[in-house]
Design a protein around this motif. Structure first.
Motif, PDB file in Angstrom:
ATOM      1  N   ALA A  65     -15.417  63.404  24.363  1.00 60.58           N
ATOM      2  CA  ALA A  65     -14.170  64.157  24.243  1.00 60.58           C
ATOM      3  C   ALA A  65     -13.684  64.632  25.605  1.00 60.58           C
ATOM      4  O   ALA A  65     -13.288  65.786  25.776  1.00 60.58           O
ATOM      5  N   GLY A  66     -13.733  63.739  26.593  1.00 57.04           N
ATOM      6  CA  GLY A  66     -13.237  64.046  27.924  1.00 57.04           C
ATOM      7  C   GLY A  66     -14.296  64.467  28.925  1.00 57.04           C
ATOM      8  O   GLY A  66     -14.022  64.493  30.130  1.00 57.04           O
ATOM      9  N   LEU A  67     -15.502  64.774  28.475  1.00 60.46           N
ATOM     10  CA  LEU A  67     -16.589  65.160  29.386  1.00 60.46           C
ATOM     11  C   LEU A  67     -17.293  63.905  29.874  1.00 60.46           C
ATOM     12  O   LEU A  67     -17.889  63.177  29.078  1.00 60.46           O
ATOM     13  N   PRO A  68     -17.255  63.606  31.174  1.00 57.29           N
ATOM     14  CA  PRO A  68     -17.852  62.354  31.676  1.00 57.29           C
ATOM     15  C   PRO A  68     -19.345  62.281  31.377  1.00 57.29           C
ATOM     16  O   PRO A  68     -20.091  63.244  31.552  1.00 57.29           O
ATOM     17  N   GLY A  92     -19.173  56.361   6.396  1.00 53.09           N
ATOM     18  CA  GLY A  92     -18.913  57.568   7.166  1.00 53.09           C
ATOM     19  C   GLY A  92     -19.317  57.318   8.615  1.00 53.09           C
ATOM     20  O   GLY A  92     -20.234  56.546   8.887  1.00 53.09           O
ATOM     21  N   GLU A  93     -18.644  57.957   9.548  1.00 54.68           N
ATOM     22  CA  GLU A  93     -18.841  57.623  10.957  1.00 54.68           C
ATOM     23  C   GLU A  93     -20.236  57.942  11.495  1.00 54.68           C
ATOM     24  O   GLU A  93     -20.789  57.133  12.251  1.00 54.68           O
ATOM     25  N   PRO A  94     -20.854  59.073  11.155  1.00 51.06           N
ATOM     26  CA  PRO A  94     -22.221  59.298  11.667  1.00 51.06           C
ATOM     27  C   PRO A  94     -23.210  58.235  11.203  1.00 51.06           C
ATOM     28  O   PRO A  94     -24.016  57.727  11.998  1.00 51.06           O
ATOM     29  N   SER A 477     -28.038  70.959  12.947  1.00 50.41           N
ATOM     30  CA  SER A 477     -26.645  70.531  12.917  1.00 50.41           C
ATOM     31  C   SER A 477     -25.721  71.675  13.330  1.00 50.41           C
ATOM     32  O   SER A 477     -26.005  72.848  13.076  1.00 50.41           O
ATOM     33  N   TYR A 478     -24.592  71.305  13.942  1.00 53.58           N
ATOM     34  CA  TYR A 478     -23.559  72.269  14.327  1.00 53.58           C
ATOM     35  C   TYR A 478     -22.348  72.203  13.394  1.00 53.58           C
ATOM     36  O   TYR A 478     -21.289  72.740  13.716  1.00 53.58           O
ATOM     37  N   ALA A 479     -22.475  71.558  12.243  1.00 53.43           N
ATOM     38  CA  ALA A 479     -21.316  71.339  11.378  1.00 53.43           C
ATOM     39  C   ALA A 479     -20.704  72.658  10.909  1.00 53.43           C
ATOM     40  O   ALA A 479     -19.475  72.820  10.910  1.00 53.43           O
ATOM     41  N   ILE A 480     -21.539  73.617  10.490  1.00 54.38           N
ATOM     42  CA  ILE A 480     -21.021  74.884   9.964  1.00 54.38           C
ATOM     43  C   ILE A 480     -20.278  75.653  11.041  1.00 54.38           C
ATOM     44  O   ILE A 480     -19.162  76.158  10.825  1.00 54.38           O
ATOM     45  N   VAL A 481     -20.851  75.744  12.231  1.00 55.47           N
ATOM     46  CA  VAL A 481     -20.206  76.467  13.335  1.00 55.47           C
ATOM     47  C   VAL A 481     -18.898  75.787  13.721  1.00 55.47           C
ATOM     48  O   VAL A 481     -17.893  76.450  13.997  1.00 55.47           O
ATOM     49  N   ALA A 482     -18.896  74.462  13.739  1.00 51.43           N
ATOM     50  CA  ALA A 482     -17.687  73.734  14.114  1.00 51.43           C
ATOM     51  C   ALA A 482     -16.534  74.055  13.163  1.00 51.43           C
ATOM     52  O   ALA A 482     -15.391  74.251  13.599  1.00 51.43           O
ATOM     53  N   ALA A 503     -24.131  68.142  23.290  1.00 47.92           N
ATOM     54  CA  ALA A 503     -24.306  68.041  21.845  1.00 47.92           C
ATOM     55  C   ALA A 503     -23.304  68.926  21.110  1.00 47.92           C
ATOM     56  O   ALA A 503     -22.739  68.523  20.079  1.00 47.92           O
ATOM     57  N   GLN A 504     -23.070  70.130  21.625  1.00 47.57           N
ATOM     58  CA  GLN A 504     -22.122  71.037  20.990  1.00 47.57           C
ATOM     59  C   GLN A 504     -20.695  70.496  21.078  1.00 47.57           C
ATOM     60  O   GLN A 504     -19.934  70.544  20.101  1.00 47.57           O
ATOM     61  N   ARG A 505     -20.331  69.945  22.215  1.00 46.25           N
ATOM     62  CA  ARG A 505     -18.981  69.401  22.392  1.00 46.25           C
ATOM     63  C   ARG A 505     -18.734  68.251  21.410  1.00 46.25           C
ATOM     64  O   ARG A 505     -17.679  68.163  20.779  1.00 46.25           O
ATOM     65  N   ALA A 506     -19.730  67.373  21.296  1.00 45.98           N
ATOM     66  CA  ALA A 506     -19.597  66.244  20.373  1.00 45.98           C
ATOM     67  C   ALA A 506     -19.475  66.723  18.930  1.00 45.98           C
ATOM     68  O   ALA A 506     -18.633  66.228  18.164  1.00 45.98           O
ATOM     69  N   SER A 507     -20.310  67.668  18.524  1.00 45.21           N
ATOM     70  CA  SER A 507     -20.290  68.155  17.144  1.00 45.21           C
ATOM     71  C   SER A 507     -18.998  68.891  16.822  1.00 45.21           C
ATOM     72  O   SER A 507     -18.407  68.708  15.744  1.00 45.21           O
ATOM     73  N   PHE A 508     -18.539  69.738  17.738  1.00 41.61           N
ATOM     74  CA  PHE A 508     -17.300  70.485  17.487  1.00 41.61           C
ATOM     75  C   PHE A 508     -16.090  69.557  17.440  1.00 41.61           C
ATOM     76  O   PHE A 508     -15.173  69.753  16.639  1.00 41.61           O
ATOM     77  N   ALA A 509     -16.088  68.545  18.303  1.00 47.52           N
ATOM     78  CA  ALA A 509     -14.968  67.602  18.308  1.00 47.52           C
ATOM     79  C   ALA A 509     -14.920  66.804  17.014  1.00 47.52           C
ATOM     80  O   ALA A 509     -13.835  66.551  16.468  1.00 47.52           O
ATOM     81  N   TYR A 510     -16.096  66.416  16.493  1.00 47.72           N
ATOM     82  CA  TYR A 510     -16.114  65.605  15.282  1.00 47.72           C
ATOM     83  C   TYR A 510     -15.915  66.447  14.024  1.00 47.72           C
ATOM     84  O   TYR A 510     -15.014  66.182  13.220  1.00 47.72           O
ATOM     85  N   PHE A 511     -16.747  67.472  13.833  1.00 44.75           N
ATOM     86  CA  PHE A 511     -16.690  68.247  12.596  1.00 44.75           C
ATOM     87  C   PHE A 511     -15.486  69.181  12.541  1.00 44.75           C
ATOM     88  O   PHE A 511     -14.956  69.438  11.462  1.00 44.75           O
ATOM     89  N   GLY A 512     -15.072  69.712  13.688  1.00 45.31           N
ATOM     90  CA  GLY A 512     -13.965  70.659  13.700  1.00 45.31           C
ATOM     91  C   GLY A 512     -12.645  70.085  14.162  1.00 45.31           C
ATOM     92  O   GLY A 512     -11.627  70.787  14.142  1.00 45.31           O
ATOM     93  N   ASP A 513     -12.647  68.816  14.586  1.00 52.65           N
ATOM     94  CA  ASP A 513     -11.437  68.185  15.116  1.00 52.65           C
ATOM     95  C   ASP A 513     -10.814  69.040  16.215  1.00 52.65           C
ATOM     96  O   ASP A 513      -9.596  69.237  16.274  1.00 52.65           O
TER      97      ASP A 513
END
Length: 580
Positions: A65-68, A92-94, A477-482, A503-513
């Motif tokens: 999500a933009g982080l190299p 499903g994507e995961p 999992s970070y799904a709930i927080v996202a 890991a947090q950036r990836a989870s928030f971008a996917y689960f929380g859009d």
């Protein structure tokens, strides 16, 4: 004199369908029915997901999500992104991204099996002829050894976690095993096609996790060929090396000709990361290796050491010298790597499994029985504790175990799944049957020495990834927080500046859009998401180092993590003086 004397009855091979079913039973639990887990699995999925929904620039310059994320290499994530595009609508994507690790694992398992088979049917590996005949045929002996090597590979403790994640480690170990298969073909056939195959595999290895390992393997095989097969040496120089370099450079060449500055920065960073993989050996690195390799490579390493000792008088036998060359090269690279990590030990496992297989025919009955009893006692005990812990989690008894489980995962609500329970119970019953068969029948087949070790490891992993999967998903999992963060943001998505980890950036971008801004564009964002490990500092307003002020909107964390916290802020704009 050869150290092996066997009757044909000892070379009963396992059916192909049984081997394939065993591999699926090993790899599917732990990949099905869960979210991306922190840290590496979620980060790897984030790169794949970004590629699948991004542009050519995202494929050439891996990012979350933009982080190299330019280190290691792009091949693993290319394959995962392709799987998301092909199967995302179905699984499903995961789960679609995890189709790639399934393929990686099957490639590695097949490579271990076929390499051992090719080496095991060679003349210099055959048992001594018996006085009245009855010795096994070369193909039968090779197949039985290959079955043993695969069982040892599946039973390796270090392979469990790394083969079940969307990381480059899973592909690297499989390509190392495949490169050993290609090298075996090259020494056997001495053909141009085998040299081409070996070069292609080395190039793919470079695109997976850097060029240090494939280049080291090439030097190792060159050293072996220089004392064994001069014809192979010429092909290594003129075909394998140029082709491997061309495949490895393809990423850089495409980035250069597309004239994308970010892509050129990606390859430059990748090259710098490769240079950092070699340094002088240190005492902490050696300590780490000695401390961890004992459990990481169990049960392969005792059999492998015995194999080298038992075949010491056949120093030129290819089934010993070739895997030993690979092992020595990879061990040296692991000791020279300043980054002390168990992933450096992972490529050693295929070679140890193959060497260990050639130690099986020479093991004494007493040693085999000792390994069997150790496996039965330890792994059965582990399985019983997994069941008792699950019962405690479901019923509250034993009370102390239940308290410990919920202390780690406060707020977790266990649910009973009849299908999961029946699957775990069937696996446990199968384990009891295997133990009974091994003890009562006392079979003479070669792989009897490792069937309990491998079966017990697979049982314990299967129980953990069925009975305990919801609990593990809750704490990893970070799904709930996202979703909590997403609820605090406006419906119209706006960019969010952040310092959260990969890991947090990836989870928030996917689960929380959540639309994160790249690191160099964060000043334009009206929202700020911070991650820290400190209590306090919960002021409703803060001021960042660039002078901007922010209003606290949300404060939260995962229930299972008491230290990690997240805070979401909205930017406060100064009111012009004439409007006051």
């Amino acid at each position: 004199m050869k150290p092996v004397r066997l009757p044909a009855s000892a070379t009963l091979a396992l059916p192909r369908w049984a081997l394939f079913a065993l591999c699926l039973l090993y790899i599917l639990p732990g990949l099905v029915g869960r979210d991306p887990w922190k840290p590496d699995d979620a980060a790897g999925f984030g790169i794949m997901w970004t590629m699948a929904h991004g542009t050519l620039a995202d494929w050439l310059a891996p990012n979350i999500a933009g982080l190299p994320m330019y280190e290691e290499g792009p091949l693993t994530f290319w394959l995962g992104a392709i799987c998301i595009k092909l199967f995302g609508w179905l699984f499903g994507e995961p789960m679609a991204a995890r189709v790639a690790p399934i393929g990686f694992f099957l490639l590695g398992s097949m490579s271990v099996w076929y390499t051992t088979y090719l080496l095991g049917r060679r003349t210099d590996a055959q048992p001594l002829k018996l006085a009245f005949g009855g010795q096994p045929e070369p193909k039968d002996f090779g197949r039985t050894l290959a079955d043993g090597a695969l069982l040892i590979y599946l039973g390796s403790l270090g392979l469990l976690v790394h083969s079940h994640g969307t990381t480059s480690d899973a592909l690297q170990v499989s390509l190392v095993a495949f490169s050993l298969y290609a090298a075996t073909r090259m020494f056997e056939s001495r053909s141009t096609c085998s040299a081409i195959g070996f070069g292609l595999v080395l190039g793919l290895l470079a695109l997976t996790r850097g060029w240090v390992v494939p280049l080291g393997l090439w030097f190792g095989i060159v050293a072996l060929a220089s004392v064994r097969e001069r014809g192979v040496l010429l092909r290594l120089m003129l075909i394998t090396l140029p082709l491997g370099a061309l495949v490895a450079a393809s990423w850089t060449l495409v980035a250069y000709f597309t004239a994308m500055p970010s892509d050129n920065a990606a390859t430059a960073t990748w090259m710098a990361w490769n240079y950092q993989q070699i340094d002088s050996p240190t005492w902490p690195t050696l300590q780490y290796f000695l401390k961890n390799v004992i459990w990481f490579a169990w049960p392969a390493w005792p059999f492998a050491i015995w194999a080298v000792y038992a075949w010491r008088r056949q120093r030129e036998a290819l089934h010993i010298t070739l895997p030993l060359t690979f092992f020595a090269t990879l061990l040296l690279l692991a000791l020279l790597n300043p980054d002390v990590d168990e992933t450096n030990l992972l490529p050693l496992l295929p070679m140890l499994a193959i060497l260990a297989a050639f130690g099986l025919p020479t093991m004494k009955r007493g040693a085999i029985n000792a390994v069997d009893w150790f496996s039965v006692m330890m792994l059965s005990t582990c399985a019983v504790f997994i069941w008792i812990g699950w019962i405690a989690k479901q019923t509250g008894w034993p009370a102390q175990l239940a308290r410990n489980a919920f202390k780690i995962a406060p707020g977790f609500k266990p649910e009973f799944s009849l299908l999961t329970f029946l699957f775990a119970a069937a696996a446990s019953a199968a384990w009891i049957w295997i133990v009974y068969w091994r003890i009562s029948r006392r079979p003479s087949v070669l792989w009897r020495a490792v069937v309990l070790s491998s079966g017990g490891i697979i049982l314990c992993w299967l129980l953990l990834m069925t009975l305990w999967l919801p609990w593990g998903n809750y704490i990893k999992s970070y799904a709930i927080v996202a979703r909590e963060i997403a609820d605090e943001l406006p419906p119209v998505k706006r960019c969010v500046a952040t310092d959260v980890g990969e890991a947090q950036r990836a989870s928030f971008a996917y689960f929380g859009d959540i639309k994160f801004a790249p690191p160099n564009e964060q000043r334009r964002c009206d929202f700020l998401l911070l991650q820290d490990h400190h209590r306090g500092n919960d002021s409703p307003r803060i001021k960042t180092h660039d002078g901007r002020q922010w209003q606290l909107l949300w404060l939260g964390r995962r229930a299972s993590d008491r230290n990690e916290r997240f805070r979401l802020y909205r930017r406060i704009y100064d009111v012009p003086a004439e409007q006051k």
